[in-house]
Design a protein around this motif. Structure first.
Motif, PDB file in Angstrom:
ATOM      1  N   UNK A   5       0.855  -1.179   0.000  1.00  0.00           N
ATOM      2  CA  UNK A   5       0.000   0.000   0.000  1.00  0.00           C
ATOM      3  C   UNK A   5       0.894   1.232   0.000  1.00  0.00           C
ATOM      4  N   UNK A   6       0.621   2.167  -0.909  1.00  0.00           N
ATOM      5  CA  UNK A   6       1.454   3.362  -1.031  1.00  0.00           C
ATOM      6  C   UNK A   6       1.284   4.272   0.181  1.00  0.00           C
ATOM      7  N   UNK A   7       2.287   5.110   0.397  1.00  0.00           N
ATOM      8  CA  UNK A   7       2.233   6.057   1.512  1.00  0.00           C
ATOM      9  C   UNK A   7       1.092   7.056   1.334  1.00  0.00           C
ATOM     10  N   UNK A   8       0.772   7.397   0.100  1.00  0.00           N
ATOM     11  CA  UNK A   8      -0.331   8.326  -0.162  1.00  0.00           C
ATOM     12  C   UNK A   8      -1.660   7.724   0.276  1.00  0.00           C
ATOM     13  N   UNK A   9      -1.857   6.446  -0.024  1.00  0.00           N
ATOM     14  CA  UNK A   9      -3.088   5.788   0.414  1.00  0.00           C
ATOM     15  C   UNK A   9      -3.145   5.660   1.921  1.00  0.00           C
ATOM     16  N   UNK A  10      -2.017   5.380   2.554  1.00  0.00           N
ATOM     17  CA  UNK A  10      -1.978   5.318   4.020  1.00  0.00           C
ATOM     18  C   UNK A  10      -2.339   6.677   4.614  1.00  0.00           C
ATOM     19  N   UNK A  11      -1.805   7.754   4.010  1.00  0.00           N
ATOM     20  CA  UNK A  11      -2.113   9.101   4.499  1.00  0.00           C
ATOM     21  C   UNK A  11      -3.610   9.381   4.395  1.00  0.00           C
ATOM     22  N   UNK A  12      -4.218   9.036   3.252  1.00  0.00           N
ATOM     23  CA  UNK A  12      -5.659   9.266   3.065  1.00  0.00           C
ATOM     24  C   UNK A  12      -6.456   8.453   4.076  1.00  0.00           C
ATOM     25  N   UNK A  13      -6.040   7.218   4.348  1.00  0.00           N
ATOM     26  CA  UNK A  13      -6.734   6.363   5.312  1.00  0.00           C
ATOM     27  C   UNK A  13      -6.697   6.994   6.702  1.00  0.00           C
ATOM     28  N   UNK A  14      -5.509   7.400   7.145  1.00  0.00           N
ATOM     29  CA  UNK A  14      -5.386   7.970   8.490  1.00  0.00           C
ATOM     30  C   UNK A  14      -6.008   9.354   8.581  1.00  0.00           C
ATOM     31  N   UNK A  15      -6.029  10.106   7.484  1.00  0.00           N
ATOM     32  CA  UNK A  15      -6.731  11.384   7.458  1.00  0.00           C
ATOM     33  C   UNK A  15      -8.230  11.159   7.660  1.00  0.00           C
ATOM     34  N   UNK A  16      -8.775  10.143   6.989  1.00  0.00           N
ATOM     35  CA  UNK A  16     -10.181   9.793   7.171  1.00  0.00           C
ATOM     36  C   UNK A  16     -10.480   9.382   8.597  1.00  0.00           C
ATOM     37  N   UNK A  17      -9.563   8.622   9.208  1.00  0.00           N
ATOM     38  CA  UNK A  17      -9.755   8.220  10.596  1.00  0.00           C
ATOM     39  C   UNK A  17      -9.774   9.447  11.508  1.00  0.00           C
ATOM     40  N   UNK A  18      -8.898  10.416  11.211  1.00  0.00           N
ATOM     41  CA  UNK A  18      -8.856  11.639  12.008  1.00  0.00           C
ATOM     42  C   UNK A  18     -10.158  12.441  11.846  1.00  0.00           C
ATOM     43  N   UNK A  19     -10.694  12.502  10.635  1.00  0.00           N
ATOM     44  CA  UNK A  19     -11.971  13.184  10.408  1.00  0.00           C
ATOM     45  C   UNK A  19     -13.086  12.534  11.223  1.00  0.00           C
ATOM     46  N   UNK A  20     -13.108  11.207  11.257  1.00  0.00           N
ATOM     47  CA  UNK A  20     -14.141  10.498  12.015  1.00  0.00           C
ATOM     48  C   UNK A  20     -14.016  10.806  13.503  1.00  0.00           C
ATOM     49  N   UNK A  21     -12.805  10.811  14.019  1.00  0.00           N
ATOM     50  CA  UNK A  21     -12.603  11.101  15.443  1.00  0.00           C
ATOM     51  C   UNK A  21     -13.025  12.532  15.760  1.00  0.00           C
ATOM     52  N   UNK A  22     -12.630  13.492  14.914  1.00  0.00           N
ATOM     53  CA  UNK A  22     -13.018  14.884  15.140  1.00  0.00           C
ATOM     54  C   UNK A  22     -14.530  15.033  15.060  1.00  0.00           C
ATOM     55  N   UNK A  23     -15.160  14.385  14.074  1.00  0.00           N
ATOM     56  CA  UNK A  23     -16.611  14.446  13.947  1.00  0.00           C
ATOM     57  C   UNK A  23     -17.316  13.847  15.150  1.00  0.00           C
ATOM     58  N   UNK A  24     -16.799  12.733  15.659  1.00  0.00           N
ATOM     59  CA  UNK A  24     -17.397  12.091  16.819  1.00  0.00           C
ATOM     60  C   UNK A  24     -17.263  12.987  18.052  1.00  0.00           C
ATOM     61  N   UNK A  25     -16.074  13.564  18.248  1.00  0.00           N
ATOM     62  CA  UNK A  25     -15.878  14.467  19.384  1.00  0.00           C
ATOM     63  C   UNK A  25     -16.754  15.715  19.247  1.00  0.00           C
ATOM     64  N   UNK A  26     -16.908  16.208  18.031  1.00  0.00           N
ATOM     65  CA  UNK A  26     -17.758  17.374  17.791  1.00  0.00           C
ATOM     66  C   UNK A  26     -19.217  17.045  18.118  1.00  0.00           C
TER      67      UNK A  26
END
Length: 167
Positions: A5-26
């Protein structure tokens, strides 16, 4: 791609995880603001600082609604980003290209294939068939014939499986 898995795809995956966490906390912050009304986190504190000391019901509910909708939007965007990061654009179905989808999903297919091989290697019948097909010497099977009924029994059997007499 070589099955990694490319580093770009890993970045997008973890960025999505961060969005979910921020949305949940919000989303959870709506309940915190309601509970601690009047505290620094409430509608009179620094999050809703207004020139007027009185906030009407409409403005409080409007703030909660905006935060609620924004939080669910972040959670949805995060989920989509995680899917795209995990499976790639073609593997997730955003781009309809079967060849590219196959390439995007190659790391996951290799993992599944490895798990299937591990499982098959644990099954005795598969081991026996594999040994016979590869030409390896199979372990000899020794059977003992019952003297009264002539049934073949395992070598370590003490009684006949057919008639029950002692071997």
């Amino acid at each position: 791609m070589s099955g990694k898995i490319s580093n770009r795809r890993k970045f997008v995956y973890y960025l999505g995880m961060m969005f979910i966490i921020i949305g949940f906390l919000m989303f959870l912050s709506n309940f915190i603001f309601i509970t601690f009304e009047g505290s620094p986190f409430g509608h009179k504190g620094f999050f809703f600082r207004r020139t007027s000391p009185f906030l009407g019901f409409d403005s409080i509910v409007g703030g909660f609604a905006i935060r609620g909708v924004s939080s669910f939007t972040l959670i949805i965007i995060g989920g989509v980003l995680m899917i795209v990061g995990r499976a790639g654009l073609a593997g997730s179905g955003i781009i309809l290209d079967p060849e590219r989808a196959r390439e995007d999903l190659k790391p996951w297919n290799r993992v599944k294939g490895g798990m299937i091989n591990d499982t098959l290697n644990e099954i005795d019948v598969v081991k026996t068939v594999t040994r016979k097909l590869s030409g390896e010497e199979a372990e000899p099977v020794i059977k003992v014939r019952c003297s009264s009924c002539r049934t073949l029994n395992d070598e370590d059997a003490k009684f006949c499986k057919n008639c029950g007499k002692s071997l």
